[in-house]
Design a protein around this motif. Sequence first.
Motif, mmCIF file in Angstrom:
data_model
loop_
_atom_site.group_PDB
_atom_site.id
_atom_site.type_symbol
_atom_site.label_atom_id
_atom_site.label_comp_id
_atom_site.label_asym_id
_atom_site.label_seq_id
_atom_site.Cartn_x
_atom_site.Cartn_y
_atom_site.Cartn_z
ATOM 1 N N ASN A 57 29.970 -14.871 4.430
ATOM 2 C CA ASN A 57 29.965 -13.733 3.500
ATOM 3 C C ASN A 57 30.240 -14.169 2.051
ATOM 4 O O ASN A 57 29.706 -13.583 1.111
ATOM 5 N N ALA A 58 31.079 -15.214 1.886
ATOM 6 C CA ALA A 58 31.387 -15.710 0.532
ATOM 7 C C ALA A 58 30.133 -16.306 -0.113
ATOM 8 O O ALA A 58 29.994 -16.297 -1.330
ATOM 9 N N LYS A 59 29.225 -16.797 0.715
ATOM 10 C CA LYS A 59 27.979 -17.376 0.181
ATOM 11 C C LYS A 59 26.926 -16.309 -0.051
ATOM 12 O O LYS A 59 26.143 -16.372 -0.994
ATOM 13 N N SER A 60 26.872 -15.333 0.863
ATOM 14 C CA SER A 60 25.873 -14.267 0.749
ATOM 15 C C SER A 60 26.414 -13.032 1.479
ATOM 16 O O SER A 60 26.741 -13.112 2.678
ATOM 17 N N TYR A 61 26.504 -11.930 0.756
ATOM 18 C CA TYR A 61 27.165 -10.722 1.263
ATOM 19 C C TYR A 61 26.583 -10.243 2.601
ATOM 20 O O TYR A 61 25.369 -10.039 2.722
ATOM 21 N N LEU A 62 27.456 -10.063 3.582
ATOM 22 C CA LEU A 62 27.026 -9.541 4.888
ATOM 23 C C LEU A 62 27.251 -8.028 4.888
ATOM 24 O O LEU A 62 28.359 -7.545 5.121
ATOM 25 N N SER A 63 26.199 -7.304 4.596
ATOM 26 C CA SER A 63 26.270 -5.849 4.457
ATOM 27 C C SER A 63 26.308 -5.154 5.815
ATOM 28 O O SER A 63 25.997 -5.755 6.852
ATOM 29 N N LYS A 64 26.647 -3.859 5.770
ATOM 30 C CA LYS A 64 26.619 -3.011 6.972
ATOM 31 C C LYS A 64 25.216 -3.040 7.589
ATOM 32 O O LYS A 64 25.062 -3.093 8.806
ATOM 33 N N GLU A 65 24.198 -3.023 6.733
ATOM 34 C CA GLU A 65 22.805 -3.031 7.223
ATOM 35 C C GLU A 65 22.524 -4.317 8.005
ATOM 36 O O GLU A 65 21.879 -4.280 9.049
ATOM 37 N N LEU A 66 23.025 -5.449 7.500
ATOM 38 C CA LEU A 66 22.808 -6.717 8.213
ATOM 39 C C LEU A 66 23.497 -6.695 9.576
ATOM 40 O O LEU A 66 22.936 -7.179 10.568
ATOM 41 N N PHE A 67 24.705 -6.133 9.625
ATOM 42 C CA PHE A 67 25.389 -6.041 10.919
ATOM 43 C C PHE A 67 24.604 -5.145 11.887
ATOM 44 O O PHE A 67 24.524 -5.430 13.085
ATOM 45 N N GLU A 68 24.018 -4.083 11.355
ATOM 46 C CA GLU A 68 23.235 -3.187 12.219
ATOM 47 C C GLU A 68 21.993 -3.899 12.765
ATOM 48 O O GLU A 68 21.651 -3.780 13.943
ATOM 49 N N ILE A 69 21.332 -4.660 11.906
ATOM 50 C CA ILE A 69 20.150 -5.423 12.348
ATOM 51 C C ILE A 69 20.554 -6.436 13.422
ATOM 52 O O ILE A 69 19.917 -6.567 14.465
ATOM 53 N N TRP A 70 21.663 -7.145 13.135
ATOM 54 C CA TRP A 70 22.171 -8.161 14.065
ATOM 55 C C TRP A 70 22.442 -7.533 15.444
ATOM 56 O O TRP A 70 21.986 -8.026 16.473
ATOM 57 N N LEU A 71 23.190 -6.413 15.444
ATOM 58 C CA LEU A 71 23.562 -5.760 16.707
ATOM 59 C C LEU A 71 22.332 -5.245 17.458
ATOM 60 O O LEU A 71 22.260 -5.331 18.692
ATOM 61 N N ASN A 72 21.372 -4.733 16.700
ATOM 62 C CA ASN A 72 20.155 -4.216 17.315
ATOM 63 C C ASN A 72 19.387 -5.313 18.067
ATOM 64 O O ASN A 72 19.002 -5.144 19.225
ATOM 65 N N HIS A 73 19.205 -6.449 17.412
ATOM 66 C CA HIS A 73 18.514 -7.567 18.086
ATOM 67 C C HIS A 73 19.332 -8.077 19.266
ATOM 68 O O HIS A 73 18.781 -8.451 20.305
ATOM 69 N N PHE A 74 20.646 -8.098 19.100
ATOM 70 C CA PHE A 74 21.520 -8.597 20.168
ATOM 71 C C PHE A 74 21.387 -7.718 21.414
ATOM 72 O O PHE A 74 21.197 -8.202 22.529
ATOM 73 N N GLU A 75 21.463 -6.405 21.203
ATOM 74 C CA GLU A 75 21.353 -5.474 22.336
ATOM 75 C C GLU A 75 19.986 -5.572 23.005
ATOM 76 O O GLU A 75 19.895 -5.558 24.240
ATOM 77 N N ASN A 76 18.938 -5.682 22.198
ATOM 78 C CA ASN A 76 17.595 -5.788 22.779
ATOM 79 C C ASN A 76 17.442 -7.075 23.585
ATOM 80 O O ASN A 76 16.848 -7.061 24.669
ATOM 81 N N ALA A 77 17.990 -8.177 23.060
ATOM 82 C CA ALA A 77 17.874 -9.461 23.778
ATOM 83 C C ALA A 77 18.540 -9.363 25.152
ATOM 84 O O ALA A 77 18.063 -9.940 26.136
ATOM 85 N N ILE A 78 19.635 -8.612 25.231
ATOM 86 C CA ILE A 78 20.307 -8.429 26.526
ATOM 87 C C ILE A 78 19.499 -7.463 27.408
ATOM 88 O O ILE A 78 19.124 -7.794 28.539
ATOM 89 N N ASP A 79 19.203 -6.277 26.862
ATOM 90 C CA ASP A 79 18.583 -5.219 27.677
ATOM 91 C C ASP A 79 17.194 -5.594 28.197
ATOM 92 O O ASP A 79 16.769 -5.107 29.245
ATOM 93 N N GLU A 80 16.483 -6.445 27.466
ATOM 94 C CA GLU A 80 15.132 -6.829 27.918
ATOM 95 C C GLU A 80 15.176 -7.829 29.065
ATOM 96 O O GLU A 80 14.164 -8.096 29.707
ATOM 97 N N ASN A 81 16.352 -8.442 29.319
ATOM 98 C CA ASN A 81 16.422 -9.511 30.318
ATOM 99 C C ASN A 81 17.424 -9.298 31.443
ATOM 100 O O ASN A 81 17.254 -9.841 32.531
ATOM 101 N N TYR A 82 18.484 -8.530 31.164
ATOM 102 C CA TYR A 82 19.549 -8.369 32.159
ATOM 103 C C TYR A 82 20.081 -6.942 32.163
ATOM 104 O O TYR A 82 19.862 -6.183 31.216
ATOM 105 N N GLN A 83 20.822 -6.640 33.216
ATOM 106 C CA GLN A 83 21.389 -5.305 33.355
ATOM 107 C C GLN A 83 22.649 -5.400 34.215
ATOM 108 O O GLN A 83 22.631 -6.107 35.232
#
Length: 128
Positions: free
Chosen positions: A72-98
């Motif tokens: 974050n000190a190098k490049s601001y980690l915004s709320k939007e970036l966290f939302e994008i991160w979480l979205n991809h993370f959830e999809n990577a799980i849900d598309e492969n496991y349950q």
Amino acid sequence: MNDIQNQDDLYKVVDEFYKKLLADKAISYIFTDVVKIKLEEHLPVLVSFWSQSILGTGGYYNNLTQIHLDVNAKSYLSKELFEIWLNHFENAIDENYQGINCERMKNQAHNLSTVMQIKIAKEKDEKL
Ligand code: HEM
């Protein structure tokens, strides 16, 4: 679909997750320009983190929040970036496991994301 049960399953999840992150220009620059991660070194660290957290097998000792404060000190980690991160993370799980481990992993990521954003906001306030 099976639940996440071992380190091979975790490797599959983080591998699929990073494919998504790196394919998304809105967030990929953090991993390619801000911090130049080496996937072959980074993915096993992620597996050891999630293995510790979900399977209880140990082996992760780094300070995860501090690592993200440094990014974050190098490049601001915004709320939007966290939302994008979480979205991809959830999809990577849900598309492969349950199953219960999948739910625990998604909850854990959400909780850590909240903690990181609070610390980032706190640092910002302290600098004012
Ligand atoms: C905006 C959202 C996020 C971005 C852009 C991001 C970015 C990064 C980057 C660039 C690194 C590599 C740091 C380095 O090697 O110096 C890293 C490491 C890591 N991130 Fe994130 N991250 C985010 C959110 C999260 C969340 C919510 C988690 C929750 C589990 C997480 C888990 C990890 C783990 C386990 C590592 C490995 C740390 C280590 O090397 O010990 N990240 N992240």
